[in-house]
Scaffold this motif. Structure first.
Motif, PDB file in Angstrom:
ATOM      1  N   TYR A 126       0.837  -1.208   0.000  1.00  0.00           N
ATOM      2  CA  TYR A 126       0.000   0.000   0.000  1.00  0.00           C
ATOM      3  C   TYR A 126       0.872   1.257   0.000  1.00  0.00           C
ATOM      4  O   TYR A 126       0.552   2.241  -0.665  1.00  0.00           O
ATOM      5  N   LEU A 127       1.961   1.242   0.747  1.00  0.00           N
ATOM      6  CA  LEU A 127       2.856   2.390   0.789  1.00  0.00           C
ATOM      7  C   LEU A 127       3.428   2.673  -0.589  1.00  0.00           C
ATOM      8  O   LEU A 127       3.474   3.824  -1.038  1.00  0.00           O
ATOM      9  N   ARG A 128       3.870   1.628  -1.276  1.00  0.00           N
ATOM     10  CA  ARG A 128       4.413   1.813  -2.638  1.00  0.00           C
ATOM     11  C   ARG A 128       3.362   2.470  -3.539  1.00  0.00           C
ATOM     12  O   ARG A 128       3.671   3.394  -4.290  1.00  0.00           O
ATOM     13  N   ALA A 129       2.123   1.985  -3.479  1.00  0.00           N
ATOM     14  CA  ALA A 129       1.052   2.540  -4.306  1.00  0.00           C
ATOM     15  C   ALA A 129       0.715   3.961  -3.879  1.00  0.00           C
ATOM     16  O   ALA A 129       0.510   4.843  -4.723  1.00  0.00           O
ATOM     17  N   ALA A 130       0.658   4.193  -2.573  1.00  0.00           N
ATOM     18  CA  ALA A 130       0.331   5.527  -2.063  1.00  0.00           C
ATOM     19  C   ALA A 130       1.383   6.545  -2.508  1.00  0.00           C
ATOM     20  O   ALA A 130       1.040   7.673  -2.883  1.00  0.00           O
ATOM     21  N   GLN A 131       2.634   6.155  -2.489  1.00  0.00           N
ATOM     22  CA  GLN A 131       3.705   7.061  -2.910  1.00  0.00           C
ATOM     23  C   GLN A 131       3.621   7.394  -4.393  1.00  0.00           C
ATOM     24  O   GLN A 131       4.176   8.393  -4.835  1.00  0.00           O
ATOM     25  N   LEU A 132       2.904   6.556  -5.140  1.00  0.00           N
ATOM     26  CA  LEU A 132       2.678   6.825  -6.560  1.00  0.00           C
ATOM     27  C   LEU A 132       1.378   7.588  -6.787  1.00  0.00           C
ATOM     28  O   LEU A 132       0.964   7.798  -7.926  1.00  0.00           O
ATOM     29  N   GLY A 133       0.694   7.984  -5.696  1.00  0.00           N
ATOM     30  CA  GLY A 133      -0.499   8.817  -5.800  1.00  0.00           C
ATOM     31  C   GLY A 133      -1.818   8.071  -5.812  1.00  0.00           C
ATOM     32  O   GLY A 133      -2.850   8.662  -6.095  1.00  0.00           O
ATOM     33  N   HIS A 134      -1.831   6.806  -5.469  1.00  0.00           N
ATOM     34  CA  HIS A 134      -3.048   5.977  -5.506  1.00  0.00           C
ATOM     35  C   HIS A 134      -3.874   6.217  -4.237  1.00  0.00           C
ATOM     36  O   HIS A 134      -3.507   5.795  -3.147  1.00  0.00           O
ATOM     37  N   ILE A 135      -5.009   6.906  -4.384  1.00  0.00           N
ATOM     38  CA  ILE A 135      -5.814   7.312  -3.232  1.00  0.00           C
ATOM     39  C   ILE A 135      -6.371   6.124  -2.442  1.00  0.00           C
ATOM     40  O   ILE A 135      -6.283   6.119  -1.208  1.00  0.00           O
ATOM     41  N   PRO A 136      -6.947   5.085  -3.074  1.00  0.00           N
ATOM     42  CA  PRO A 136      -7.420   3.951  -2.264  1.00  0.00           C
ATOM     43  C   PRO A 136      -6.299   3.307  -1.446  1.00  0.00           C
ATOM     44  O   PRO A 136      -6.524   2.847  -0.326  1.00  0.00           O
ATOM     45  N   ALA A 137      -5.083   3.303  -1.973  1.00  0.00           N
ATOM     46  CA  ALA A 137      -3.947   2.769  -1.208  1.00  0.00           C
ATOM     47  C   ALA A 137      -3.631   3.663  -0.015  1.00  0.00           C
ATOM     48  O   ALA A 137      -3.292   3.171   1.058  1.00  0.00           O
ATOM     49  N   MET A 138      -3.744   4.978  -0.196  1.00  0.00           N
ATOM     50  CA  MET A 138      -3.520   5.900   0.925  1.00  0.00           C
ATOM     51  C   MET A 138      -4.510   5.614   2.046  1.00  0.00           C
ATOM     52  O   MET A 138      -4.136   5.587   3.225  1.00  0.00           O
ATOM     53  N   LEU A 139      -5.766   5.385   1.670  1.00  0.00           N
ATOM     54  CA  LEU A 139      -6.807   5.103   2.667  1.00  0.00           C
ATOM     55  C   LEU A 139      -6.566   3.767   3.356  1.00  0.00           C
ATOM     56  O   LEU A 139      -6.704   3.654   4.574  1.00  0.00           O
ATOM     57  N   ALA A 140      -6.211   2.755   2.575  1.00  0.00           N
ATOM     58  CA  ALA A 140      -5.952   1.428   3.150  1.00  0.00           C
ATOM     59  C   ALA A 140      -4.749   1.481   4.085  1.00  0.00           C
ATOM     60  O   ALA A 140      -4.764   0.901   5.176  1.00  0.00           O
ATOM     61  N   LEU A 141      -3.704   2.180   3.660  1.00  0.00           N
ATOM     62  CA  LEU A 141      -2.513   2.310   4.489  1.00  0.00           C
ATOM     63  C   LEU A 141      -2.834   3.047   5.784  1.00  0.00           C
ATOM     64  O   LEU A 141      -2.438   2.607   6.874  1.00  0.00           O
ATOM     65  N   ALA A 142      -3.584   4.124   5.692  1.00  0.00           N
ATOM     66  CA  ALA A 142      -3.961   4.883   6.896  1.00  0.00           C
ATOM     67  C   ALA A 142      -4.772   4.010   7.848  1.00  0.00           C
ATOM     68  O   ALA A 142      -4.553   4.042   9.065  1.00  0.00           O
ATOM     69  N   ARG A 143      -5.684   3.212   7.312  1.00  0.00           N
ATOM     70  CA  ARG A 143      -6.498   2.323   8.143  1.00  0.00           C
ATOM     71  C   ARG A 143      -5.614   1.311   8.887  1.00  0.00           C
ATOM     72  O   ARG A 143      -5.778   1.101  10.090  1.00  0.00           O
ATOM     73  N   LEU A 144      -4.646   0.723   8.181  1.00  0.00           N
ATOM     74  CA  LEU A 144      -3.746  -0.234   8.834  1.00  0.00           C
ATOM     75  C   LEU A 144      -2.840   0.459   9.842  1.00  0.00           C
ATOM     76  O   LEU A 144      -2.537  -0.096  10.903  1.00  0.00           O
ATOM     77  N   GLN A 145      -2.403   1.663   9.523  1.00  0.00           N
ATOM     78  CA  GLN A 145      -1.559   2.400  10.469  1.00  0.00           C
ATOM     79  C   GLN A 145      -2.330   2.745  11.737  1.00  0.00           C
ATOM     80  O   GLN A 145      -1.779   2.653  12.842  1.00  0.00           O
ATOM     81  N   LEU A 146      -3.594   3.119  11.593  1.00  0.00           N
ATOM     82  CA  LEU A 146      -4.413   3.385  12.782  1.00  0.00           C
ATOM     83  C   LEU A 146      -4.543   2.130  13.636  1.00  0.00           C
ATOM     84  O   LEU A 146      -4.424   2.190  14.859  1.00  0.00           O
ATOM     85  N   ALA A 147      -4.777   0.992  12.985  1.00  0.00           N
ATOM     86  CA  ALA A 147      -4.916  -0.269  13.716  1.00  0.00           C
ATOM     87  C   ALA A 147      -3.620  -0.643  14.441  1.00  0.00           C
ATOM     88  O   ALA A 147      -3.653  -1.297  15.483  1.00  0.00           O
ATOM     89  N   ALA A 148      -2.484  -0.196  13.899  1.00  0.00           N
ATOM     90  CA  ALA A 148      -1.184  -0.490  14.507  1.00  0.00           C
ATOM     91  C   ALA A 148      -0.757   0.586  15.508  1.00  0.00           C
ATOM     92  O   ALA A 148       0.354   0.537  16.035  1.00  0.00           O
ATOM     93  N   GLY A 149      -1.621   1.568  15.754  1.00  0.00           N
ATOM     94  CA  GLY A 149      -1.301   2.623  16.711  1.00  0.00           C
ATOM     95  C   GLY A 149      -0.401   3.709  16.152  1.00  0.00           C
ATOM     96  O   GLY A 149       0.168   4.485  16.913  1.00  0.00           O
ATOM     97  N   GLN A 150      -0.281   3.783  14.842  1.00  0.00           N
ATOM     98  CA  GLN A 150       0.569   4.787  14.206  1.00  0.00           C
ATOM     99  C   GLN A 150      -0.293   5.962  13.724  1.00  0.00           C
ATOM    100  O   GLN A 150      -0.412   6.230  12.539  1.00  0.00           O
ATOM    101  N   GLN A 151      -0.876   6.658  14.680  1.00  0.00           N
ATOM    102  CA  GLN A 151      -1.845   7.693  14.361  1.00  0.00           C
ATOM    103  C   GLN A 151      -1.247   8.834  13.542  1.00  0.00           C
ATOM    104  O   GLN A 151      -1.875   9.309  12.582  1.00  0.00           O
ATOM    105  N   ALA A 152      -0.063   9.288  13.876  1.00  0.00           N
ATOM    106  CA  ALA A 152       0.538  10.410  13.143  1.00  0.00           C
ATOM    107  C   ALA A 152       0.747  10.060  11.675  1.00  0.00           C
ATOM    108  O   ALA A 152       0.459  10.865  10.782  1.00  0.00           O
ATOM    109  N   ALA A 153       1.242   8.863  11.407  1.00  0.00           N
ATOM    110  CA  ALA A 153       1.455   8.434  10.021  1.00  0.00           C
ATOM    111  C   ALA A 153       0.127   8.324   9.291  1.00  0.00           C
ATOM    112  O   ALA A 153       0.000   8.754   8.132  1.00  0.00           O
ATOM    113  N   ALA A 154      -0.874   7.766   9.956  1.00  0.00           N
ATOM    114  CA  ALA A 154      -2.198   7.619   9.337  1.00  0.00           C
ATOM    115  C   ALA A 154      -2.797   8.975   8.997  1.00  0.00           C
ATOM    116  O   ALA A 154      -3.338   9.174   7.902  1.00  0.00           O
TER     117      ALA A 154
END
Length: 144
Positions: free
Chosen positions: A80-108
């Motif tokens: 998801y990070l690779r896709a998000a860095q290429l501008g893929h919005i659904p990947a940004m959302l998926a990555l943020a969701r996983l980061q929130l679940a992992a307690g990485q609120q600032a990154a999300a």
């Protein structure tokens, strides 16, 4: 029901890839339930073609443990990070969701900001739920 949601999410993510080449072979295999073939086709496109939609598709496969891929939030986050860095919005959302679940609120929140700045209502809602507004974009800066 979960499978229909996953399949719809992949289709949406690939259709939102913009003008980038859409890896139809991987999507066709995914739609048929041949997740291993989809992963192989997307992997070629993701690694060699730097294709955002392919990276996202591989992330979906790993997040959900489809085919022979083990379920792994860490592996899904990588793709998801690779896709998000290429501008893929659904990947940004998926990555943020996983980061929130992992307690990485600032990154999300950083990924929600980028997605919201690019017009994602879902990202804007995610920020609003945390009492955060959409910040104006900063040129040349993206979260890690």
């Amino acid at each position: 029901m979960r499978m229909k949601v996953v399949m719809a999410g992949v289709a949406m993510g690939l259709s939102l890839a913009g003008c980038m080449h859409t890896p139809r072979g991987g999507q066709n295999a995914f739609d048929r339930g041949d997740y291993d073939l989809a992963a192989r086709r997307w992997n070629l496109e993701a690694v060699h073609g730097n294709n955002a939609a392919s990276n996202y598709g591989i992330g979906v496969i790993h997040e959900n443990g489809l085919g022979s891929a083990p379920r792994s939030a860490a592996t899904a986050s990588h793709w998801y990070l690779r896709a998000a860095q290429l501008g893929h919005i659904p990947a940004m959302l998926a990555l943020a969701r996983l980061q929130l679940a992992a307690g990485q609120q600032a990154a999300a929140i950083s990924w929600y900001q980028v997605a919201a700045q690019r017009g994602s209502g879902e990202a804007a809602q995610g920020l609003a739920a945390r009492g955060i507004g959409v910040a104006p974009p900063v040129v040349g800066v993206r979260p890690s």
